[in-house]
Design an enzyme around this catalytic site. Structure first.
Site, PDB file in Angstrom:
ATOM      1  N   ASP A   9      -5.969  -3.659 -10.001  1.00 36.27           N
ATOM      2  CA  ASP A   9      -5.553  -2.270  -9.780  1.00 36.27           C
ATOM      3  C   ASP A   9      -6.381  -1.218 -10.534  1.00 36.27           C
ATOM      4  O   ASP A   9      -6.318  -1.139 -11.762  1.00 36.27           O
ATOM      5  CB  ASP A   9      -4.091  -2.077 -10.181  1.00 36.27           C
ATOM      6  N   GLU A  38      -4.324   0.583  -5.511  1.00 36.29           N
ATOM      7  CA  GLU A  38      -3.012   1.224  -5.342  1.00 36.29           C
ATOM      8  C   GLU A  38      -2.677   2.271  -6.400  1.00 36.29           C
ATOM      9  O   GLU A  38      -1.733   3.041  -6.204  1.00 36.29           O
ATOM     10  CB  GLU A  38      -1.896   0.159  -5.285  1.00 36.29           C
ATOM     11  N   ASN A  66       2.816  -1.448  -3.992  1.00 36.37           N
ATOM     12  CA  ASN A  66       4.068  -0.710  -3.812  1.00 36.37           C
ATOM     13  C   ASN A  66       3.864   0.803  -3.803  1.00 36.37           C
ATOM     14  O   ASN A  66       4.728   1.544  -3.351  1.00 36.37           O
ATOM     15  CB  ASN A  66       5.084  -1.110  -4.890  1.00 36.37           C
ATOM     16  N   HIS A  67       2.698   1.277  -4.305  1.00 39.31           N
ATOM     17  CA  HIS A  67       2.427   2.716  -4.275  1.00 39.31           C
ATOM     18  C   HIS A  67       1.564   3.125  -3.085  1.00 39.31           C
ATOM     19  O   HIS A  67       0.966   4.202  -3.083  1.00 39.31           O
ATOM     20  CB  HIS A  67       1.747   3.160  -5.578  1.00 39.31           C
ATOM     21  N   HIS A 151       1.049  -8.747  -4.647  1.00 42.55           N
ATOM     22  CA  HIS A 151       1.381  -7.613  -5.500  1.00 42.55           C
ATOM     23  C   HIS A 151       2.854  -7.724  -5.883  1.00 42.55           C
ATOM     24  O   HIS A 151       3.736  -7.318  -5.123  1.00 42.55           O
ATOM     25  CB  HIS A 151       1.098  -6.326  -4.728  1.00 42.55           C
ATOM     26  N   HIS A 176      -0.325  -5.934  -9.817  1.00 43.49           N
ATOM     27  CA  HIS A 176       0.840  -5.062 -10.060  1.00 43.49           C
ATOM     28  C   HIS A 176       1.272  -4.978 -11.521  1.00 43.49           C
ATOM     29  O   HIS A 176       1.655  -3.910 -11.964  1.00 43.49           O
ATOM     30  CB  HIS A 176       2.049  -5.457  -9.204  1.00 43.49           C
TER      31      HIS A 176
HETATM   32 FE   FE2 Z   1      -0.646  -1.283  -9.926  1.00 37.84          FE
HETATM   33 FE   FE2 Z   2       2.109  -1.879  -8.141  1.00 38.38          FE
END
Ligand code: FE2
Ligand code: FE2
Length: 262
Positions: A9, A38, A66-67, A151, A176
């Site tokens: 990330d 992300e 998730n983002h 993730h 994540h």
């Molecule tokens: Fe992240």
């Molecule tokens: Fe995340």
């Protein structure tokens, strides 16, 4: 043999800075580079400028998490074949949850998948992978070697997916949590696994944020603003050598501004 670099990330401006400086130096060593983007725009989500920076730095594919939908601009990017959003989202979700790339006369499929433990409710990631891997027939292009960016928050869920897919995919690499784990291994049937690749962002931080906000949140049990931490950044990733759909090598990669590789 495919040599693939997976980068965890990218977080905010410090993450973009270290990626833009370091990834081009790794480009020649890799047949294919996947970067999780992300958190690239301000710590949450991806916008056009961040996406373009990541691909011009050398990424062949950019995964999300998730983002994924934090910035509206991402909807203008979902047609780009290099952008992979989470697979286990409702039918009709814009973009693609996986894509197959031709890499030096071999095929590599990149999948982005969300976990469910301690996270928002999504479709079962295990069954989503079954569905992807068992679509036979002439309509289904050969997936070739499959790399899964899982993730997810819980180490148990990530390990379970690695074992569930052992022998069916080339690699399951977690993202994540932003903290690299020291458990890189090749599972018995040939799937490379690491619980988390770690992130690419500011070192003196709490998973990217200036410590003040998260610390006060825990102390006061009230919301506090999270800002991106300035200062030196690190880049974390995983090298994978893949032969015939199975991994033959997995090795962690770490770079720090000011300190170099290692
Ligand atoms: Fe992240
Ligand atoms: Fe995340």
């Amino acid at each position: 043999m495919l040599r693939v670099l997976f980068v965890g990330d990218v977080y905010g401006k410090p993450g973009r800075r270290v990626l833009a400086a370091q990834l081009p130096t790794l480009r020649d060593r890799a047949d294919f580079i996947v970067v999780n983007g992300e958190n690239a725009a301000g710590g949450f989500g991806l916008n056009r400028e961040s996406f373009e920076l990541i691909v011009s730095a050398g990424a062949d594919a950019v995964t999300l998490g998730n983002h994924a939908w934090h910035h509206r601009e991402v909807y203008g990017l979902t047609d780009d074949p290099r952008l992979i959003r989470p697979l286990n989202l409702p039918p009709g979700t814009p973009g693609r949850g996986w894509n197959t790339f031709e890499v030096s006369s071999e095929r590599l499929t990149v999948v982005n998948l969300l976990g469910r433990v301690f996270m928002e409710a999504v479709h079962n990631p295990f069954l989503a992978m079954d569905a992807l891997l068992t679509q036979p027939g002439p309509e289904q292009p050969e997936l070739g070697s499959v790399l899964v960016d899982f993730h997810a928050e819980a180490t148990s869920e990530k390990a379970a997916l690695g074992w569930y897919l052992d022998g069916r995919v080339a690699a399951v690499i977690g993202t994540h949590t932003h903290v690299p784990t020291a458990d890189s291994r090749i599972l018995p049937l040939g799937t490379a696994f690491q619980t988390d690749a770690g992130f690419t962002g500011p070192m003196h931080s709490i998973i990217g944020a200036d410590p003040a906000g998260p610390v006060q949140k825990f102390v006061t049990e009230r919301p506090h603003r999270f800002g991106v931490r300035e200062g030196p950044a690190e880049l974390n990733g995983v090298w994978l050598d893949i032969e015939g759909g199975r991994a033959v090598r997995i090795e962690r990669y770490h770079f720090e501004e000011g300190n170099g590789e290692g």
